[in-house]
Design an enzyme around this catalytic site. Structure first.
Site, PDB file in Angstrom:
ATOM      1  N   SER A 148      45.631 -45.509 -21.995  1.00  0.00           N
ATOM      2  CA  SER A 148      45.483 -44.922 -23.258  1.00  0.00           C
ATOM      3  C   SER A 148      46.114 -43.802 -23.237  1.00  0.00           C
ATOM      4  O   SER A 148      47.100 -43.900 -23.541  1.00  0.00           O
ATOM      5  CB  SER A 148      43.915 -44.702 -23.253  1.00  0.00           C
ATOM      6  OG  SER A 148      43.559 -44.345 -24.604  1.00  0.00           O
ATOM      7  N   HIS A 178      46.164 -29.594 -26.728  1.00  0.00           N
ATOM      8  CA  HIS A 178      46.080 -29.062 -28.076  1.00  0.00           C
ATOM      9  C   HIS A 178      46.057 -27.430 -27.872  1.00  0.00           C
ATOM     10  O   HIS A 178      45.044 -27.064 -27.392  1.00  0.00           O
ATOM     11  CB  HIS A 178      45.303 -29.674 -29.101  1.00  0.00           C
ATOM     12  CG  HIS A 178      45.443 -31.014 -29.290  1.00  0.00           C
ATOM     13  ND1 HIS A 178      46.539 -31.665 -29.939  1.00  0.00           N
ATOM     14  CD2 HIS A 178      44.634 -32.126 -29.070  1.00  0.00           C
ATOM     15  CE1 HIS A 178      46.409 -33.164 -29.895  1.00  0.00           C
ATOM     16  NE2 HIS A 178      45.218 -33.479 -29.178  1.00  0.00           N
ATOM     17  N   CYS A 223      41.327 -46.505 -19.280  1.00  0.00           N
ATOM     18  CA  CYS A 223      40.566 -47.813 -19.034  1.00  0.00           C
ATOM     19  C   CYS A 223      40.951 -48.199 -17.692  1.00  0.00           C
ATOM     20  O   CYS A 223      42.015 -47.968 -17.396  1.00  0.00           O
ATOM     21  CB  CYS A 223      40.891 -48.718 -20.113  1.00  0.00           C
ATOM     22  SG  CYS A 223      40.605 -48.248 -21.755  1.00  0.00           S
TER      23      CYS A 223
END
Length: 125
Positions: A71, A76, A91
């Site tokens: 994934s 940020h 996952c």
């Protein structure tokens, strides 16, 4: 992935959070953040497919985003506020998103952390 209850199957684990009081110099350091995310991929036991970054104006915040086979991992930043958000979603039973999240936190050294957990699930038919 780990089995669930009542036909629910957890297909992914999501660890994300808000980091307050980070050193703004680190939050502006693109090379350092890329290195941190690359190492977090290893800590998570994930497989790096690609990594990218984007700076929002001169001296502004950054987004560093790793696409992994399982994934993604992202940071940020808002250096003007000493603030960052971190997102680790993986996952597979072989991965450890919490370890990757904790590693990133250890490198950004915030004064305060809010962490959230979510299972991504599906229901069998």
């Amino acid at each position: 992935m780990a089995g669930g209850v009542g036909g629910r199957v957890v297909v992914g684990r999501h660890v994300y959070g808000n980091l307050y009081g980070c050193d703004s110099r680190v939050l502006r350091d693109e090379a350092a953040l890329i290195t941190i995310v690359k190492e977090a991929v290893k800590v998570a036991n994930a497989m790096l497919l690609s990594i990218g970054s984007y700076r929002f104006g001169p001296g502004g915040g950054l987004t560093v985003f790793a696409v992994v086979a399982e994934s993604h991992i992202s940071i940020h930043t808002w250096p003007e506020h000493g603030f960052a958000t971190v997102d680790v979603y993986t996952c597979g039973d072989h991965t450890d998103p919490k370890a990757a999240f904790d590693y990133i936190v250890s490198q950004l050294r915030p004064k305060r952390v809010e962490v959230f957990f979510g299972d991504r699930s599906m229901y069998g038919e």
